[in-house]
Design a protein around this motif. Structure first.
Motif, mmCIF file in Angstrom:
data_model
loop_
_atom_site.group_PDB
_atom_site.id
_atom_site.type_symbol
_atom_site.label_atom_id
_atom_site.label_comp_id
_atom_site.label_asym_id
_atom_site.label_seq_id
_atom_site.Cartn_x
_atom_site.Cartn_y
_atom_site.Cartn_z
ATOM 1 N N GLU A 6 -94.828 -70.803 -27.619
ATOM 2 C CA GLU A 6 -93.867 -69.917 -28.825
ATOM 3 C C GLU A 6 -93.054 -71.198 -29.484
ATOM 4 O OE1 GLU A 6 -94.575 -66.896 -25.692
ATOM 5 O OE2 GLU A 6 -93.954 -68.956 -25.738
ATOM 6 N N SER A 7 -92.582 -70.975 -30.585
ATOM 7 C CA SER A 7 -91.556 -71.809 -31.186
ATOM 8 C C SER A 7 -91.062 -71.086 -32.220
ATOM 9 C CB SER A 7 -92.072 -73.234 -31.742
ATOM 10 O OG SER A 7 -92.867 -72.873 -32.647
ATOM 11 N N GLY A 8 -89.852 -71.539 -32.525
ATOM 12 C CA GLY A 8 -89.075 -70.591 -33.826
ATOM 13 C C GLY A 8 -87.925 -70.011 -33.647
ATOM 14 N N GLY A 9 -87.779 -69.740 -32.297
ATOM 15 C CA GLY A 9 -86.551 -68.868 -32.073
ATOM 16 C C GLY A 9 -85.069 -69.718 -32.368
ATOM 17 N N GLY A 10 -83.985 -68.699 -32.077
ATOM 18 C CA GLY A 10 -82.741 -69.543 -32.432
ATOM 19 C C GLY A 10 -81.747 -68.338 -32.621
ATOM 20 N N LEU A 11 -80.541 -68.915 -33.218
ATOM 21 C CA LEU A 11 -79.301 -67.917 -33.263
ATOM 22 C C LEU A 11 -79.213 -67.503 -34.790
ATOM 23 C CD1 LEU A 11 -76.781 -66.581 -32.441
ATOM 24 C CD2 LEU A 11 -75.594 -68.857 -32.856
ATOM 25 N N VAL A 12 -79.372 -66.471 -35.107
ATOM 26 C CA VAL A 12 -78.996 -66.047 -36.471
ATOM 27 C C VAL A 12 -78.222 -64.821 -36.754
ATOM 28 C CG1 VAL A 12 -81.095 -64.410 -36.351
ATOM 29 C CG2 VAL A 12 -80.349 -65.367 -38.463
ATOM 30 N N GLN A 13 -77.603 -64.704 -37.793
ATOM 31 C CA GLN A 13 -76.431 -63.443 -38.024
ATOM 32 C C GLN A 13 -77.449 -62.266 -38.378
ATOM 33 O OE1 GLN A 13 -73.860 -64.733 -41.166
ATOM 34 N NE2 GLN A 13 -72.554 -65.480 -39.494
ATOM 35 N N ALA A 14 -77.084 -61.285 -38.027
ATOM 36 C CA ALA A 14 -77.265 -60.047 -38.369
ATOM 37 C C ALA A 14 -77.652 -59.849 -39.935
ATOM 38 C CB ALA A 14 -76.552 -58.695 -37.953
ATOM 39 N N GLY A 15 -79.008 -59.154 -40.213
ATOM 40 C CA GLY A 15 -79.350 -59.380 -41.559
ATOM 41 C C GLY A 15 -80.216 -60.424 -41.871
ATOM 42 N N GLY A 16 -80.256 -61.553 -41.090
ATOM 43 C CA GLY A 16 -80.981 -62.958 -41.359
ATOM 44 C C GLY A 16 -82.295 -62.799 -40.990
ATOM 45 N N SER A 17 -83.292 -63.817 -40.986
ATOM 46 C CA SER A 17 -84.694 -63.754 -40.919
ATOM 47 C C SER A 17 -85.027 -65.103 -39.864
ATOM 48 C CB SER A 17 -85.155 -63.945 -41.970
ATOM 49 O OG SER A 17 -84.934 -62.821 -43.016
ATOM 50 N N LEU A 18 -86.126 -64.893 -39.147
ATOM 51 C CA LEU A 18 -86.597 -65.792 -38.311
ATOM 52 C C LEU A 18 -88.227 -65.770 -38.457
ATOM 53 C CD1 LEU A 18 -84.524 -66.257 -35.095
ATOM 54 C CD2 LEU A 18 -84.580 -67.842 -36.918
ATOM 55 N N ARG A 19 -88.863 -66.887 -38.465
ATOM 56 C CA ARG A 19 -90.226 -66.782 -38.002
ATOM 57 C C ARG A 19 -90.713 -67.495 -36.830
ATOM 58 N NH1 ARG A 19 -95.427 -69.130 -41.672
ATOM 59 N NH2 ARG A 19 -94.948 -71.034 -40.702
ATOM 60 N N LEU A 20 -91.355 -66.595 -36.047
ATOM 61 C CA LEU A 20 -91.760 -67.402 -34.875
ATOM 62 C C LEU A 20 -93.105 -67.796 -34.983
ATOM 63 C CD1 LEU A 20 -90.334 -64.657 -32.054
ATOM 64 C CD2 LEU A 20 -89.190 -66.817 -33.241
ATOM 65 N N SER A 21 -93.517 -68.778 -34.243
ATOM 66 C CA SER A 21 -95.075 -69.144 -34.293
ATOM 67 C C SER A 21 -95.471 -69.172 -32.798
ATOM 68 C CB SER A 21 -94.941 -70.498 -34.913
ATOM 69 O OG SER A 21 -94.676 -70.600 -35.902
ATOM 70 N N CYS A 22 -96.679 -69.105 -32.325
ATOM 71 C CA CYS A 22 -97.241 -69.181 -31.291
ATOM 72 C C CYS A 22 -98.297 -70.053 -31.421
ATOM 73 C CB CYS A 22 -97.407 -67.889 -30.673
ATOM 74 S SG CYS A 22 -98.506 -67.805 -28.917
ATOM 75 N N ALA A 23 -98.569 -71.264 -30.947
ATOM 76 C CA ALA A 23 -99.789 -72.168 -31.312
ATOM 77 C C ALA A 23 -100.823 -72.101 -29.709
ATOM 78 C CB ALA A 23 -99.246 -73.534 -31.053
ATOM 79 N N ALA A 24 -101.775 -71.884 -30.102
ATOM 80 C CA ALA A 24 -102.790 -71.410 -28.729
ATOM 81 C C ALA A 24 -103.799 -72.831 -28.771
ATOM 82 C CB ALA A 24 -103.704 -70.463 -29.062
ATOM 83 N N SER A 25 -104.191 -73.190 -27.521
ATOM 84 C CA SER A 25 -104.939 -74.015 -27.187
ATOM 85 C C SER A 25 -106.005 -73.667 -25.955
ATOM 86 C CB SER A 25 -104.363 -75.338 -26.966
ATOM 87 O OG SER A 25 -103.471 -75.417 -25.722
#
Length: 124
Positions: A6-25
């Motif tokens: 997984e990747s794409g996590g982080g700190l964001v303010q309420a109301g904001g957006s994030l996109r998480l990715s999960c790469a498989a192999s």
């Protein structure tokens, strides 16, 4: 065996957006239904969203419906979780998981492979 990162996590303010990715192999990605789960400190692992092998069917937890969208790109061996209108209660470690099977499910024990997780923190 399938490896998930997984990747794409982080700190964001309420109301904001994030996109998480999960790469498989490891194995043919399109053979697996995929899910996203999350776990907050002191709480059990909680279902967030799932998607079928082809991407034609999705299922979201009521708590994220209308805010989160799961998708996948089988050509890139990746599943995504677009998270909009984030709330402090969305704070958790987010995990992706893969299962061998046709039916998408919200039950953690139905999944065969898990990633290590990515932290999402939403500040108020």
């Amino acid at each position: 065996q399938v490896q998930l990162v997984e990747s794409g996590g982080g700190l964001v303010q309420a109301g904001g957006s994030l996109r998480l990715s999960c790469a498989a192999s490891g194995r043919t990605f399109s053979n697996y239904a995929m899910g996203w789960f999350r776990q907050a400190p002191g709480k059990e692992r909680e279902f967030v969203s799932a998607i079928s092998k082809s991407g034609g069917s999705t299922y979201n937890a009521p708590s994220v419906k209308g805010r989160f969208t799961i998708s996948r790109d089988n050509a890139k061996n990746t599943v995504y979780l677009q998270m909009n209108s984030l709330k402090p209660e969305d704070t958790a470690v987010y995990y992706c998981a893969a299962r061998v099977g046709v039916v998408i499910t919200s039950i953690p024990r139905d999944y065969d492979y898990w990633g290590q997780g990515t932290q999402v923190t939403v500040s108020s």
